[in-house]
Structure formats: structure tokens, C-alpha cells
Design a protein around this motif. Sequence first.
Motif, PDB file in Angstrom:
ATOM      1  N   SER A   1      -1.817 -19.674 144.054  1.00  0.00           N
ATOM      2  CA  SER A   1      -1.780 -18.194 144.080  1.00  0.00           C
ATOM      3  C   SER A   1      -2.951 -17.461 144.688  1.00  0.00           C
ATOM      4  CB  SER A   1      -1.089 -17.493 142.879  1.00  0.00           C
ATOM      5  OG  SER A   1      -2.307 -17.526 142.004  1.00  0.00           O
ATOM      6  N   LEU A   2      -2.843 -16.349 145.020  1.00  0.00           N
ATOM      7  CA  LEU A   2      -3.989 -15.555 145.657  1.00  0.00           C
ATOM      8  C   LEU A   2      -4.201 -14.451 144.881  1.00  0.00           C
ATOM      9  CD1 LEU A   2      -6.408 -15.594 147.564  1.00  0.00           C
ATOM     10  CD2 LEU A   2      -5.148 -14.220 149.021  1.00  0.00           C
ATOM     11  N   SER A   3      -5.025 -14.216 144.138  1.00  0.00           N
ATOM     12  CA  SER A   3      -5.443 -12.639 143.397  1.00  0.00           C
ATOM     13  C   SER A   3      -5.621 -11.571 144.434  1.00  0.00           C
ATOM     14  CB  SER A   3      -6.429 -12.760 142.495  1.00  0.00           C
ATOM     15  OG  SER A   3      -6.592 -11.479 141.771  1.00  0.00           O
ATOM     16  N   THR A   4      -5.016 -10.450 143.920  1.00  0.00           N
ATOM     17  CA  THR A   4      -5.389  -9.305 144.761  1.00  0.00           C
ATOM     18  C   THR A   4      -6.440  -8.410 144.029  1.00  0.00           C
ATOM     19  OG1 THR A   4      -3.511  -8.205 143.873  1.00  0.00           O
ATOM     20  CG2 THR A   4      -3.474  -9.081 145.970  1.00  0.00           C
ATOM     21  N   ARG A   5      -6.892  -8.825 142.805  1.00  0.00           N
ATOM     22  CA  ARG A   5      -7.952  -7.951 142.034  1.00  0.00           C
ATOM     23  C   ARG A   5      -8.969  -7.457 142.765  1.00  0.00           C
ATOM     24  NH1 ARG A   5      -8.675 -12.008 138.383  1.00  0.00           N
ATOM     25  NH2 ARG A   5     -10.696 -11.104 137.863  1.00  0.00           N
ATOM     26  N   ARG A   6      -9.225  -6.526 142.915  1.00  0.00           N
ATOM     27  CA  ARG A   6     -10.180  -5.617 143.872  1.00  0.00           C
ATOM     28  C   ARG A   6     -11.858  -6.295 143.594  1.00  0.00           C
ATOM     29  NH1 ARG A   6      -8.554   0.244 142.342  1.00  0.00           N
ATOM     30  NH2 ARG A   6      -6.320   0.083 142.881  1.00  0.00           N
ATOM     31  N   GLU A   7     -12.043  -6.569 142.454  1.00  0.00           N
ATOM     32  CA  GLU A   7     -13.592  -6.638 142.128  1.00  0.00           C
ATOM     33  C   GLU A   7     -13.823  -8.336 142.771  1.00  0.00           C
ATOM     34  OE1 GLU A   7     -11.214  -7.869 138.287  1.00  0.00           O
ATOM     35  OE2 GLU A   7     -11.281  -6.178 139.801  1.00  0.00           O
ATOM     36  N   LEU A   8     -12.961  -8.976 143.234  1.00  0.00           N
ATOM     37  CA  LEU A   8     -13.124 -10.348 143.779  1.00  0.00           C
ATOM     38  C   LEU A   8     -13.582 -10.208 145.144  1.00  0.00           C
ATOM     39  CD1 LEU A   8     -10.050 -12.231 142.348  1.00  0.00           C
ATOM     40  CD2 LEU A   8     -12.260 -12.366 141.456  1.00  0.00           C
ATOM     41  N   TYR A   9     -13.141  -9.166 145.800  1.00  0.00           N
ATOM     42  CA  TYR A   9     -13.494  -8.875 147.087  1.00  0.00           C
ATOM     43  C   TYR A   9     -14.761  -7.816 147.492  1.00  0.00           C
ATOM     44  CZ  TYR A   9      -9.204 -11.371 147.064  1.00  0.00           C
ATOM     45  OH  TYR A   9      -8.260 -12.260 146.764  1.00  0.00           O
ATOM     46  N   GLU A  10     -15.605  -7.634 146.522  1.00  0.00           N
ATOM     47  CA  GLU A  10     -16.564  -6.825 146.797  1.00  0.00           C
ATOM     48  C   GLU A  10     -17.811  -7.799 147.034  1.00  0.00           C
ATOM     49  OE1 GLU A  10     -17.447  -3.560 144.032  1.00  0.00           O
ATOM     50  OE2 GLU A  10     -15.099  -3.034 143.652  1.00  0.00           O
ATOM     51  N   ARG A  11     -17.910  -8.032 148.193  1.00  0.00           N
ATOM     52  CA  ARG A  11     -19.168  -8.715 148.695  1.00  0.00           C
ATOM     53  C   ARG A  11     -19.349  -8.225 150.449  1.00  0.00           C
ATOM     54  NH1 ARG A  11     -14.679 -12.326 148.765  1.00  0.00           N
ATOM     55  NH2 ARG A  11     -13.904 -13.129 150.933  1.00  0.00           N
ATOM     56  N   ASP A  12     -20.095  -8.890 150.906  1.00  0.00           N
ATOM     57  CA  ASP A  12     -20.691  -8.320 152.195  1.00  0.00           C
ATOM     58  C   ASP A  12     -19.543  -8.263 153.021  1.00  0.00           C
ATOM     59  OD1 ASP A  12     -23.344  -8.375 151.417  1.00  0.00           O
ATOM     60  OD2 ASP A  12     -23.798 -10.087 152.493  1.00  0.00           O
ATOM     61  N   PHE A  13     -19.549  -7.241 154.045  1.00  0.00           N
ATOM     62  CA  PHE A  13     -18.438  -7.060 155.080  1.00  0.00           C
ATOM     63  C   PHE A  13     -18.297  -8.306 155.827  1.00  0.00           C
ATOM     64  CE2 PHE A  13     -16.083  -5.171 158.294  1.00  0.00           C
ATOM     65  CZ  PHE A  13     -15.579  -4.000 157.924  1.00  0.00           C
ATOM     66  N   PRO A  14     -17.238  -8.709 156.128  1.00  0.00           N
ATOM     67  CA  PRO A  14     -17.057  -9.680 156.891  1.00  0.00           C
ATOM     68  C   PRO A  14     -17.209  -9.476 158.311  1.00  0.00           C
ATOM     69  CG  PRO A  14     -14.843  -9.066 156.612  1.00  0.00           C
ATOM     70  CD  PRO A  14     -15.640  -8.219 155.632  1.00  0.00           C
ATOM     71  N   VAL A  15     -17.648 -10.470 159.248  1.00  0.00           N
ATOM     72  CA  VAL A  15     -17.779 -10.421 160.538  1.00  0.00           C
ATOM     73  C   VAL A  15     -16.446 -10.010 161.316  1.00  0.00           C
ATOM     74  CG1 VAL A  15     -18.262 -11.720 162.792  1.00  0.00           C
ATOM     75  CG2 VAL A  15     -19.565 -11.859 160.696  1.00  0.00           C
ATOM     76  N   TYR A  16     -16.629  -9.145 162.025  1.00  0.00           N
ATOM     77  CA  TYR A  16     -15.145  -8.559 162.580  1.00  0.00           C
ATOM     78  C   TYR A  16     -15.682  -8.423 164.237  1.00  0.00           C
ATOM     79  CZ  TYR A  16     -10.551  -6.557 163.678  1.00  0.00           C
ATOM     80  OH  TYR A  16      -9.227  -6.423 163.954  1.00  0.00           O
ATOM     81  N   LYS A  17     -14.948  -9.113 164.924  1.00  0.00           N
ATOM     82  CA  LYS A  17     -15.535  -9.060 166.418  1.00  0.00           C
ATOM     83  C   LYS A  17     -14.828  -7.899 167.143  1.00  0.00           C
ATOM     84  CE  LYS A  17     -18.153 -12.705 166.624  1.00  0.00           C
ATOM     85  NZ  LYS A  17     -19.602 -12.702 166.937  1.00  0.00           N
ATOM     86  N   GLN A  18     -15.415  -7.433 168.013  1.00  0.00           N
ATOM     87  CA  GLN A  18     -15.036  -6.284 168.936  1.00  0.00           C
ATOM     88  C   GLN A  18     -13.585  -6.380 169.412  1.00  0.00           C
ATOM     89  OE1 GLN A  18     -16.337  -3.050 169.169  1.00  0.00           O
ATOM     90  NE2 GLN A  18     -14.267  -2.516 170.087  1.00  0.00           N
ATOM     91  N   PRO A  19     -12.504  -6.015 169.050  1.00  0.00           N
ATOM     92  CA  PRO A  19     -11.218  -6.211 169.683  1.00  0.00           C
ATOM     93  C   PRO A  19     -11.270  -6.063 171.037  1.00  0.00           C
ATOM     94  CG  PRO A  19     -10.969  -4.623 167.509  1.00  0.00           C
ATOM     95  CD  PRO A  19     -12.404  -4.668 168.043  1.00  0.00           C
TER      96      PRO A  19
END
Length: 423
Positions: A58-76
Motif C-alpha cells: 500500500s501507499l500512505s497519503t499522510r502529508r508529513e511523509l511528503y514534506e521534502r524538497d520540491f521534485p524536478v518538474y520539467k517545463q511542460p
Amino acid sequence: MEQHRSHNPNPSHQNPSAYKREREDNGRNHCENKHSRPNRPQNQSGPSRGQNPHSSLSLSTRRELYERDFPVYKQPVEVGCFSLDSERRFFNDGRQMRYYVEPDRSPNFDLRDGYKDRFIKRDDSVKEKLDHMLRWILANRSKLSARGTTASSCDLDIDFVTWRGHLTKLLTAPYETREGWQLAVTRFRGTLYISEVETEAARRDQENRTERHEEMMYWGYKFEQYTCADTDHGRPDPGGVLNTNEAFCTVVQTRLADHRLLFSGEVDCRDKDPNAPAAPACYIELKTSAEICTPKQRSNFHRFKLLKWWAQSFLPGVPRVVAGFRDEEGVVVAVETFPISKISHLIKNEHNCWKPTVCMNFCSDFLSFVKHIATEDNPSVVYLLSWEPRRDVTFSVHRDSPYCFLPHWFVEEMTSSQPSHQS
């Protein structure tokens, strides 16, 4: 085809350091746990009898698990577009594009006008799945096929194909408290296709909509009719028939972390200025919302509505939302523009508010989770991912089931012929 430039939320796309600053801001404001690691699929207790063994993941949706650096997102990058006409027929062109005509700041548009006598509503019971997107792919394979690969390897140079709306639901999941979702995933010729499955709760809600709710859904389309023209020198025609079968859709390619994405989303209109930037930076999203009269209403607007507006527009690189604020009678009393790059600053003083970095990191981890579980390359196999608020994402595997969504015409065309590599 990928443009090696980070997705700059600034609509001007002129300042190369802007996105770097945005990421630094995200790091300072949103990443309290600097040492948090990617949230890996976690083993629950062993599968119960009759349960697919893989469903112990399974995959958790708990917010605190995702408070890390903003991921790379290439210009669409827009790689194409398509149109759907008044009968929902597909055209591989931009014939349904509309042009924004700026209204007065207090235009007094009557959004109820035409609901009873000039409204042709799309049939919500027809589930189109990914079909329009798949037609676009077949018509444009030469733009997408990997160069120098064999037929047995990845046929498209893409990891995921889906609708923008499905990704929007992923971005907002860590903050969603009401509506769950189900997403069907099939791996075919190395690419993962994601299509939504209607939940029982959503089906019941649709069946039980009140007349008032139906009319308020019309109001959003009516605002578009008041503010859009068919040509760059034309004027809006609010006295005409409003047909919600018609649509213009952009198709964009981008990358989130190491996930190569191809997705499509409906576009309301574009800037009519001939000097406007190239698509998707010239596109405009139109919205309606209840007028804001109290601090509590403003807080709710920031916490809930702006989250969905931001997610929907940030993904394809649409730089601004124009909102018509209406009263209880459906009259637009104010119009305001929200640059997508400014929304994170609007919400920063809200206590315990949503954070863009959490949204994007959850989406990235969800796609990693899908890659991890959806291993069988077979158009007849569907991995059904299910989620309810405050629960983990779980999945089940279905073979030759009603959940199958890749049509035979797409599978046969992709299997039988290889595209010519034309420019």
C-alpha cells in the motif's frame, strides 16, 4: 522531445532563476523534515485468504511523509492538440480553440440565462475513458516513438499516459477529505496507461443531483460563453446555444522526477494577443466561485478551491485562472485574475494549509508505486488502485475483466504497425 528546463510557475517564463527560487521557498517553508525519504510501498500484514498477494502493498497519503524538497518538474511542452465537436467527434486539430475577451471587473453576467432553452448537455453516462487521447496517439505516433528502439522495447518514449484530471486527483489526495477515487492501470508495450473508474459513491452522487446542483454546474460553462469568442477578433455570443460536448484539448509532454508523462486536458481559451507566448503559456483557465463576504469564506477559498485550481493549471503549465465571483442568484459581481505562480504566496498565511511540495511529491511517489506493482505488460490486465480519504492507497489485479479499458482498435494498431519517423 523533452525540454530540459524546469517547470517555471511564473507565467512569463522569462526569468530562469524564478523556478529555482520557488524550489528554495518550498524547501524553507514546506520541508520541516529535511531528512525525510521517499515514501516506499510498505508491507502490511500478510494477505488474507483469497486476497491477491500483491495487495499486501500500500501507499500512505499522510502529508508529513511528503514534506521534502520540491521534485524536478520539467517545463511542460505542448506536443499537439485535438478538438471534440458538438457530437463529440474527434478531430486532430484546434478547430474548437476559443479566445478570451476580458470583461468588465463587475460585469453582472446572468449565469442562469439559457439554462432552460439553449443548453445541450453532454451525456455523463457515456464513459469515454482514454479513447480520445488514444486516437490522438495513433494520429501522432511519429512525435512520440523512441528513436533507435526495437519493436519489443518501449514503443512510445513515455512512461505514463493519462488525463490531466486524473493527475489533479493525485496532487490533491493528501488534502482531500470527502471523495475517494479508483484508477485503473494497464502496462502495454512499456507504457503505463491510467484511466479513472467511477466509484459507487460518485455514481450515487450523480444520480441524486438536485436541480439546483445541475443548474450551478451550468453556470461555469455559461461564464465561459460570456468571456470567449470563436476568433481572435470576434466577440462572445452569450445568446447562442451552449453545447458542452464541444471541447479543445491540449496534449503536453513533461517529466516529474524520473517519470516521463504524456497527458491531455481541456483548455477553456487562449490569450487573443498575437504576441502572447506559445502554448501552453498563452492558455487561460476560467472558473466561477461564490462571492467572498467573510474571513471564514476567504479562508475556505484559499484552503480548498485554490488547491484544485492550482493543481489543475500547474500541471500543464497554464499560467493564470480568471475567476468570476457570483452571488446566490448566479449573477457575476466581480472578476479576478489569479496567476498560478502567486497562489502559493496567497495561502502562506493560512494555518495548516496545503503545500505544493506535498502535492507533487505524493504524485511522484504514487507513479513510482505504480511502476513497482504494475509489472505485467498485457492490455488485458488491469491494476485497480483504490483510495478513500484518510486511508492508504491499495490495489487489486484483474485479468480479462470489465475494468479493461484499452480498446481493441488501439491495441491492434499499436501492435501491427510501426510509425514512420517523420518530422
